[in-house]
Design a protein around this motif. Structure first.
Motif, short mmCIF file in Angstrom:
data_model
loop_
_atom_site.label_atom_id
_atom_site.label_comp_id
_atom_site.label_asym_id
_atom_site.label_seq_id
_atom_site.Cartn_x
_atom_site.Cartn_y
_atom_site.Cartn_z
N CYS A 45 0.84 -1.20 0.00
CA CYS A 45 0.00 0.00 0.00
C CYS A 45 0.87 1.25 0.00
O CYS A 45 0.64 2.18 -0.78
CB CYS A 45 -0.92 -0.02 1.23
SG CYS A 45 -1.90 1.47 1.49
N THR A 46 1.88 1.27 0.86
CA THR A 46 2.79 2.42 0.93
C THR A 46 3.53 2.59 -0.40
O THR A 46 3.70 3.72 -0.88
CB THR A 46 3.79 2.26 2.09
OG1 THR A 46 3.05 2.13 3.32
CG2 THR A 46 4.74 3.44 2.18
N ARG A 47 3.96 1.48 -1.00
CA ARG A 47 4.66 1.55 -2.29
C ARG A 47 3.75 2.14 -3.36
O ARG A 47 4.17 2.97 -4.15
CB ARG A 47 5.13 0.15 -2.68
CG ARG A 47 5.82 0.09 -4.03
CD ARG A 47 6.43 -1.26 -4.31
NE ARG A 47 5.45 -2.30 -4.55
CZ ARG A 47 5.69 -3.59 -4.40
NH1 ARG A 47 6.86 -4.03 -4.00
NH2 ARG A 47 4.74 -4.48 -4.65
N SER A 53 0.77 8.35 2.46
CA SER A 53 -0.27 7.42 2.90
C SER A 53 0.26 6.37 3.88
O SER A 53 -0.48 5.46 4.27
CB SER A 53 -0.89 6.71 1.70
OG SER A 53 -1.51 7.64 0.86
N GLU A 54 1.51 6.49 4.28
CA GLU A 54 2.13 5.46 5.12
C GLU A 54 1.34 5.19 6.41
O GLU A 54 1.07 4.03 6.74
CB GLU A 54 3.57 5.84 5.46
CG GLU A 54 4.28 4.77 6.25
CD GLU A 54 5.75 5.08 6.46
OE1 GLU A 54 6.44 4.20 6.99
OE2 GLU A 54 6.20 6.19 6.11
N TRP A 58 -0.42 1.50 7.18
CA TRP A 58 0.09 0.65 8.27
C TRP A 58 -0.84 0.60 9.48
O TRP A 58 -0.55 -0.09 10.46
CB TRP A 58 1.48 1.11 8.69
CG TRP A 58 2.52 0.70 7.70
CD1 TRP A 58 2.97 1.43 6.63
CD2 TRP A 58 3.21 -0.54 7.65
NE1 TRP A 58 3.90 0.71 5.93
CE2 TRP A 58 4.08 -0.50 6.54
CE3 TRP A 58 3.19 -1.68 8.44
CZ2 TRP A 58 4.90 -1.56 6.19
CZ3 TRP A 58 4.02 -2.74 8.11
CH2 TRP A 58 4.86 -2.67 6.99
N SER A 59 -1.97 1.30 9.45
CA SER A 59 -2.82 1.40 10.64
C SER A 59 -3.35 0.05 11.12
O SER A 59 -3.35 -0.22 12.33
CB SER A 59 -3.97 2.37 10.39
OG SER A 59 -4.81 1.90 9.35
N GLU A 60 -3.78 -0.83 10.23
CA GLU A 60 -4.32 -2.12 10.65
C GLU A 60 -3.23 -3.00 11.26
O GLU A 60 -3.44 -3.64 12.29
CB GLU A 60 -4.98 -2.84 9.46
CG GLU A 60 -5.72 -4.10 9.87
CD GLU A 60 -6.46 -4.76 8.72
OE1 GLU A 60 -7.06 -5.82 8.96
OE2 GLU A 60 -6.45 -4.24 7.58
#
Length: 170
Positions: A45-47, A53-54, A58-60
């Motif tokens: 997702c970050t990539r 959006s990091e 990473w929240s979950e």
């Protein structure tokens, strides 16, 4: 009869403890596998969405490890650096790979990066026997191979090494 009862109780209790340890270790492995899935998804997702959006990506994963004793580590390898979160479980310490650096999220990607870099570096022969000019060419070629494969990964292409890379990613 009393002795026989004590033996049955002792053996049965010991077998119960062994089952409990086995069950906990199986549960720990399943839990670690789920955490690894969350970490890999967060890395991807970050990539895809970028550093901005990091926190969201990473929240979950962060919520899933929030109540755990986590130690974070990173290797000092090149061209990848394996980043790990290690968690104490009933089965012992278990580690989750959170990244291999540079937006590399899976072991296959890390091995492909290492293999491409190594092949380019070694194209002129044994690096220990190269003169300075050949070492500079090898370094430029290896860095270009690294950038090329990182670009492919960032475009969403699936990359894999043809075999084990032998580096930090195996």
């Amino acid at each position: 009869m009393l002795i026989a009862g004590a033996i049955v109780l002792l053996v049965g209790g010991r077998m119960g403890l062994r089952y409990r340890d086995w069950h906990l270790s199986e549960a720990a492995r399943a839990d670690v596998a789920q955490l690894q899935t969350l970490a890999t998804s967060a890395c991807r997702c970050t990539r895809e969405k970028g550093e901005a959006s990091e926190a969201t990506c990473w929240s979950e994963y962060r919520a899933a490890i929030a109540d755990r004793n986590v130690s974070s580590f990173a290797t000092a390898c090149f061209p990848i650096s394996t980043e790990l979160d290690c968690i104490a479980t009933h089965a012992g310490d278990e580690c989750i790979v959170t990244s291999y650096g540079n937006g590399i999220c899976t072991e296959d990607e890390a091995q492909a990066v290492e293999a491409a870099y190594s092949a380019a570096w070694n194209a002129e022969g044994d690096p220990d026997t190269l003169d300075e000019a050949a070492r500079q060419r090898a370094n430029l070629r290896a860095n270009a191979a690294l950038e090329a494969i990182l670009d492919r990964i960032k475009r969403g292409e699936t990359v894999m090494a043809s075999g084990r890379s032998g580096g930090c990613a195996g």
